[in-house]
Design a protein around this motif. Structure first.
Motif, mmCIF file in Angstrom:
data_model
loop_
_atom_site.group_PDB
_atom_site.id
_atom_site.type_symbol
_atom_site.label_atom_id
_atom_site.label_comp_id
_atom_site.label_asym_id
_atom_site.label_seq_id
_atom_site.Cartn_x
_atom_site.Cartn_y
_atom_site.Cartn_z
ATOM 1 N N ARG A 163 0.832 -1.209 0.000
ATOM 2 C CA ARG A 163 0.000 0.000 0.000
ATOM 3 C C ARG A 163 0.869 1.263 0.000
ATOM 4 N N SER A 164 2.139 1.060 0.252
ATOM 5 C CA SER A 164 2.981 2.188 0.656
ATOM 6 C C SER A 164 3.836 2.811 -0.443
ATOM 7 N N SER A 237 1.384 1.132 -5.850
ATOM 8 C CA SER A 237 0.685 0.736 -4.626
ATOM 9 C C SER A 237 -0.635 0.094 -5.019
ATOM 10 N N ILE A 239 -4.481 -1.900 -3.232
ATOM 11 C CA ILE A 239 -5.309 -2.378 -2.116
ATOM 12 C C ILE A 239 -6.607 -2.877 -2.744
ATOM 13 N N GLU A 248 -10.286 3.200 1.491
ATOM 14 C CA GLU A 248 -9.090 2.591 0.884
ATOM 15 C C GLU A 248 -8.130 3.660 0.356
ATOM 16 N N ILE A 252 -4.131 3.967 1.383
ATOM 17 C CA ILE A 252 -2.988 4.105 0.466
ATOM 18 C C ILE A 252 -2.227 5.396 0.756
ATOM 19 N N SER A 256 1.519 5.462 2.158
ATOM 20 C CA SER A 256 2.514 6.002 1.221
ATOM 21 C C SER A 256 2.989 7.393 1.615
ATOM 22 N N THR A 300 -2.186 2.545 -7.884
ATOM 23 C CA THR A 300 -1.552 3.731 -8.456
ATOM 24 C C THR A 300 -0.456 3.281 -9.422
ATOM 25 N N ASP B 41 -0.773 -4.887 5.713
ATOM 26 C CA ASP B 41 -1.109 -4.743 4.299
ATOM 27 C C ASP B 41 -2.202 -5.762 3.986
#
Lengths: 351, 351
Positions: A163-164, A237, A239, A248, A252, A256, A300, B41
């Motif tokens: 997610r990061s 990223s 999710i 959500e 993210i 991030s 993304t 995550d």
């Protein structure tokens, strides 16, 4: 007459724990070459993925009265969904599923035939997603039905997506359309109340096949993962949307450490969802932003990578990643910018 | 006064799902170098074991009112036991645990502090067994408490031990002593009934520390697995004793297509277990043969391998594997031979 019908059903207690496990697992097909031993010993035995790959492990529990109502959820769909939502978690890491284990707590009053229905859905989903069912536990419960699935998956190490990893300038993308599962839930809940109040009144479910399917039998977007791989694109990223888009997006952005501008007008919504929302005096965007259980993928990608996507119709660009100091914003349909409120579905939060 | 005490407890709904997960998982220590990403995550990310090793995957669910009673089970012990019984399954394959995921369904009426207690036991067990807690799900439930743990383990491929490898002539061995967990359960059940009937009468639990510990906080026998490895001995078959010795002997014999002669007089029973059995008018052997939840290891080894065992006091020889046609027999204390009856603990079977 009624007694004769009742006799078709077998009490779980007749088979006992070992008999039941044997009965439920004898039809299992194994599709993964890595499964050396499935059900039948103290643990399943699995060949690790190749060098350079990592394993992914996730679990999701569904409880009666919280995640589903048996009054309108066919048991077969329930079994399917329990697997699909776990596969969705593996997709969200850019991986593919390999094995699952399934634990079910069920009242002793259940029939073997009703467990068979749940397992039919489980086996159907396992086959569709090529995830071997390699173990599980079935226990009686003094209370409601609880299904817990744990899933194992894999992916090349350099292709794991957390997610990061979102960066300012990245495009915010989503698969499919949003809010449909919530629209389906609303119809089913209404039908339940109608049936309870007046048995003569028929609930209106015809013409809503899409949103009902999204609620009762959501599909994990393994096709998106495959398409991204074929396009040689690794999202920065990702999710899956289980709690609603706005929730959500926040996950993210927080993971991030970035901000974002979501464009309300670009959020894809199915015509049936729009119809249900309007019939209930709600704006369709509310369903799309806050309705849970879509199990679409939010991700993304860098603008350069977007050019490489082979099937751009499968990807909806709904916004852009910004520096953290710009905040997590939505450009509403009226042209105004607001901070994006989180109103995700949260099973534990007081309503 | 009572109100003031109640205020020490935090309602789960105050934190919501995400807040609760954060609260419960922020104290987790990761000990396995293979854990690349734990909680936080969509899935945990794990480096596969080395070439030549296989992975082991197992799951066990515990439900309130079936596997435990909250009236006499401390929540911390419950958390510990949920992990230990899963580690025991990995031991039974001759492996070592690496990662676990934990799903808990709990009434919204529970306090955050009671979940903290469960997690204290879980973290304690994870540290003891070096199994990283890498994920989970916490959901509300309309009903009782359900804990489901899935465990991942590993072992060199040539050292996996199935239930199916026993050969005629092999020695039938067991670790520790048997029947103690059932004796502990009996004491706790009696205490519960006594307390219910007459609050003035105190249940007699003093002097029964061993059997109570075996029931409330059984330890997985990772020490046996380590000792066998140090002795360079690989059992020909193995299973952990969760349903009672006689039931597990049948599992090994059926999977291995062999018979067996179990010598009743050699089955190890702790003095406290003997005392509880006698006080309740039962023969101690009945507890040892049919009482469940011992989580000791039952295994077979070739006589040549027995010579290699470095700590023979850790292994009790209780019988011998025979050809299938000789049947699954017990030599009773009176010197007579009988077929070994299965009276295992079976949570789903009608009582």
């Amino acid at each position: 007459m009624e007694e004769a019908e009742v006799k078709k059903y077998t009490e779980i207690s007749k088979l006992g724990e070992f008999g039941l496990i044997k009965h439920l697992t004898e039809k299992i097909e194994l599709l993964q070459p890595s499964t050396l031993k499935g059900v039948g010993d103290d643990a399943a035995v699995i060949t690790p993925p190749a060098n350079g790959e990592v394993m992914l492990l996730s679990t999701d529990m569904m409880a009666e009265g919280i995640h589903f109502e048996l009054t309108y959820t066919p048991l077969r769909h329930l079994g399917y969904k329990a697997i699909a939502v776990n596969v969705s978690d593996i997709c969200a890491m850019n991986g593919e599923p390999t094995q699952v284990v399934v634990s079910i707590a069920v009242s002793n009053q259940y029939s073997v035939e009703s467990l068979d229905e749940i397992y039919k859905g489980i086996r159907f989903a396992c086959k569709e997603y090529k995830a071997d069912l390699v173990g599980g536990d079935t226990t009686s419960s003094r209370s409601g039905l609880v299904i817990d699935v744990t899933i194992l998956g894999k992916t090349p190490k350099e292709k794991v997506v957390y997610r990061s990893g979102a960066k300012p300038g990245d495009l915010l993308c989503v698969s499919g359309d949003l809010g449909a599962a919530y629209a389906g839930l609303l119809l089913l809940e209404k039908a339940r109340r109608t049936l309870g109040a007046d048995p003569a009144e028929k609930p209106e479910l015809q013409g809503y096949g899409y949103v009902l399917q999204k609620q009762l039998m959501p599909r994990a977007r393994v096709d998106i993962i495959e398409m991204l791989r074929n396009s040689d694109v690794v999202p920065t990223s990702m999710i899956d949307i289980s709690d609603g888009l706005s929730s959500e997006v926040h996950h993210i952005c927080e993971a991030s450490k970035v901000g974002c501008l979501l464009e309300e007008v670009k959020v894809p919504i199915h015509e049936e969802t729009i119809k249900v929302a309007q019939e209930n005096g709600a704006t369709p965007s509310l369903f799309a932003l806050s309705g849970g259980e879509d199990y679409e993928l939010l991700f993304t990608i860098s603008p350069a990578d977007y050019q490489k996507i082979k099937e751009p119709t499968m990807v909806n660009i709904i916004g852009e990643i910004l520096p953290a100091e710009d905040g997590i914003m939505i450009a509403a349909k009226d042209g105004k910018m607001h901070p994006l409120a989180v109103q995700g579905w949260d099973g534990l939060k007081a309503k």
